[in-house]
Design an enzyme around this catalytic site. Structure first.
Site, short mmCIF file in Angstrom:
data_model
loop_
_atom_site.label_atom_id
_atom_site.label_comp_id
_atom_site.label_asym_id
_atom_site.label_seq_id
_atom_site.Cartn_x
_atom_site.Cartn_y
_atom_site.Cartn_z
N HIS A 1 67.86 75.48 14.37
CA HIS A 1 67.60 76.53 15.37
C HIS A 1 66.59 77.56 14.85
CE1 HIS A 1 71.12 74.98 17.51
NE2 HIS A 1 71.73 75.00 16.35
N SER B 1 38.38 84.98 11.76
CA SER B 1 38.30 85.66 13.05
C SER B 1 36.94 86.33 13.17
CB SER B 1 39.41 86.71 13.16
OG SER B 1 39.15 87.62 14.20
#
Length: 457
Positions: free
Chosen positions: A156, A277
């Site tokens: 999970h 970036s």
């Protein structure tokens, strides 16, 4: 320009209609397969005395010249000639004269294109299997270095139990092994020749289909001519196998993306497989992993596209089947690139072993060890689970972890706990003890790696 099939027609289609119906824009990918299929076909026609030997030799010489030009990328294809078959036939006739028109004796574009695609996938599936094995070898090499590197295991996406980092890597080895098995198994359905099935009913010429299949290296021929020209199961199966493979790569890509984030910081990807970036100078983005995760969708789409195309087709060939190629070509291109990129990413990534070590020592992933310890002392597991849960809650209140709790606090929760509990709660000991078959215990991981090596050998 007069169509090679135009004798029955009184007027030509408008240019935009020709462009809509033409497939040469993409099926030129099959140029070498188409030429090989034609060489095998004309050799068979000669062996069966359907064409005289001088015609056969002239046609083969012309086809070999076209193969050389194809290898040099100097062939010029025309939309007016619709597809790869008619383009090459027109080039052959232009090259050697009217005798080139005899090449199509005893065959149809229907069995011709099916043969091309069988040849194409037969070659590409072998390449894909090789690339999977190269990736598997890289996984094994990395796993060997990190058998005793501890890492948090998750369920999970929550910390669950400490594991060997090698165990995590080897999970992907076995996924790839199943992928490889599926591709291997598919070859027996790819390795069948449709050549000689004609348009759908066979031919009146005394051809030898098995001989043509032998020339092309096929191990079998289709038993039914209608099935031969209409079967696209082998492409659906390829796309299905490819979708499964991309699903596995996508899962691994997601973990690579998480692991390389500042929050996890388990690994750093090599600059060769990262980008920056345009506005944020500090960024190092796992773009290649993200692209693989994204490209999984297009492979799934190619599978669903072909399933939809064939779902309502009556026998035998239909023009709808022209839509079977672009998705197949795109999928081959996508998975070949994805496997090469992923192998490089894993081979060159830096694994932050200290960070992984710190992680498993600062969480509650050893809680199961305490519950198992109490159960081994005779306490029913459900009660042991409850005792452990209460101790975890106590730690959370105090800002501790289980190894930080004083013995008196542990014994207050259960008088079955003794001083050896600290050895039991050690993440290293927790991993070592899990020596059930297929478990994360170091000895079991070494067994996995050795078995993997044997399979690759």
């Amino acid at each position: 320009m007069t169509k090679l099939w135009g004798g029955r027609f009184q007027k030509s289609a408008e240019q935009w209609v020709d462009e809509f119906g033409a497939s040469i824009g993409f099926d030129q990918t099959l140029v070498l397969e188409d030429l090989d299929g034609s060489i095998a076909h004309v050799k068979m026609l000669g062996d069966c005395k359907i064409l005289p030997s001088e015609d056969v030799l002239q046609i083969i010489d012309g086809l070999e010249q076209l193969k050389i030009r194809a290898a040099e990328n100097s062939l010029v294809f025309s939309v007016a000639n619709e597809d790869i078959h008619l383009n090459l036939e027109k080039m052959l006739i232009d090259l050697i004269g009217p005798v080139g028109g005899k090449l199509h004796t005893g065959r149809s574009r229907n069995d011709q294109v099916a043969t091309d695609m069988h040849l194409f996938l037969k070659n590409r599936v072998g390449e894909i299997i090789e690339l999977i094995e190269i990736f598997q070898k890289t996984l094994v090499e990395q796993a060997e270095k990190h058998v005793e590197t501890l890492a948090p295991g998750y369920t999970h996406l929550q910390r669950a139990q400490p594991i060997s980092f090698a165990h995590h890597l080897m999970a992907y080895f076995w996924m790839l092994e199943r992928d490889k098995d599926r591709f291997h198994d598919s070859i027996k359905r790819i390795d069948i020749s449709p050549l000689g099935a004609g348009a759908l009913a066979g031919t009146t010429f005394p051809i030898d289909r098995k001989l043509a299949a032998d020339y092309l290296g096929f191990s079998n021929v289709y038993a039914n001519s209608m099935d031969a020209v209409s079967d696209r199961d082998f492409i659906v199966e390829f796309l299905s196998n490819s979708s499964m493979l991309m699903g596995h790569l996508s899962r691994f890509a997601e973990e690579i993306i998480l692991w390389s984030s500042s929050e996890f910081n388990f690994i750093e990807l090599d600059d060769s497989f990262s980008t920056g970036s345009s506005i944020m100078p500090q960024k190092k983005n796992p773009d290649m992993a993200e692209l693989i995760r994204g490209k999984t969708g297009r492979v799934y789409g190619n599978l669903m596209g072909l399933l939809t195309v064939i779902k309502g087709l009556p026998l035998a060939y239909n023009k709808d089947m022209q839509e079977d190629k672009e998705g197949m070509f795109d999928t081959v291109h996508t998975i070949v690139g994805s496997l090469k990129i992923f192998e490089g990413m894993v081979r060159t990534m830096t694994i932050h072993t200290d960070r992984l070590h710190d992680t498993v020592h600062k969480d509650f992933s050893n809680a199961t060890e305490l519950a198992d310890y109490l159960a081994s002392k005779g306490l029913p597991f459900r009660e042991a689970h409850e005792v452990t849960g209460k101790l975890v809650f106590l730690c959370i209140q105090r800002g501790y972890f289980l190894l930080d709790l004083p013995l008196e606090d542990l014994q207050e929760a259960s008088n079955l706990i003794e001083s050896d509990i600290y050895d039991v709660l050690s993440p290293l000991a927790a991993v070592k003890r899990r020596n059930s078959l297929g478990g994360t215990g170091f000895e079991q991981v070494k067994i996995q790696i050795n078995e993997a090596k044997m399979r690759l050998a």
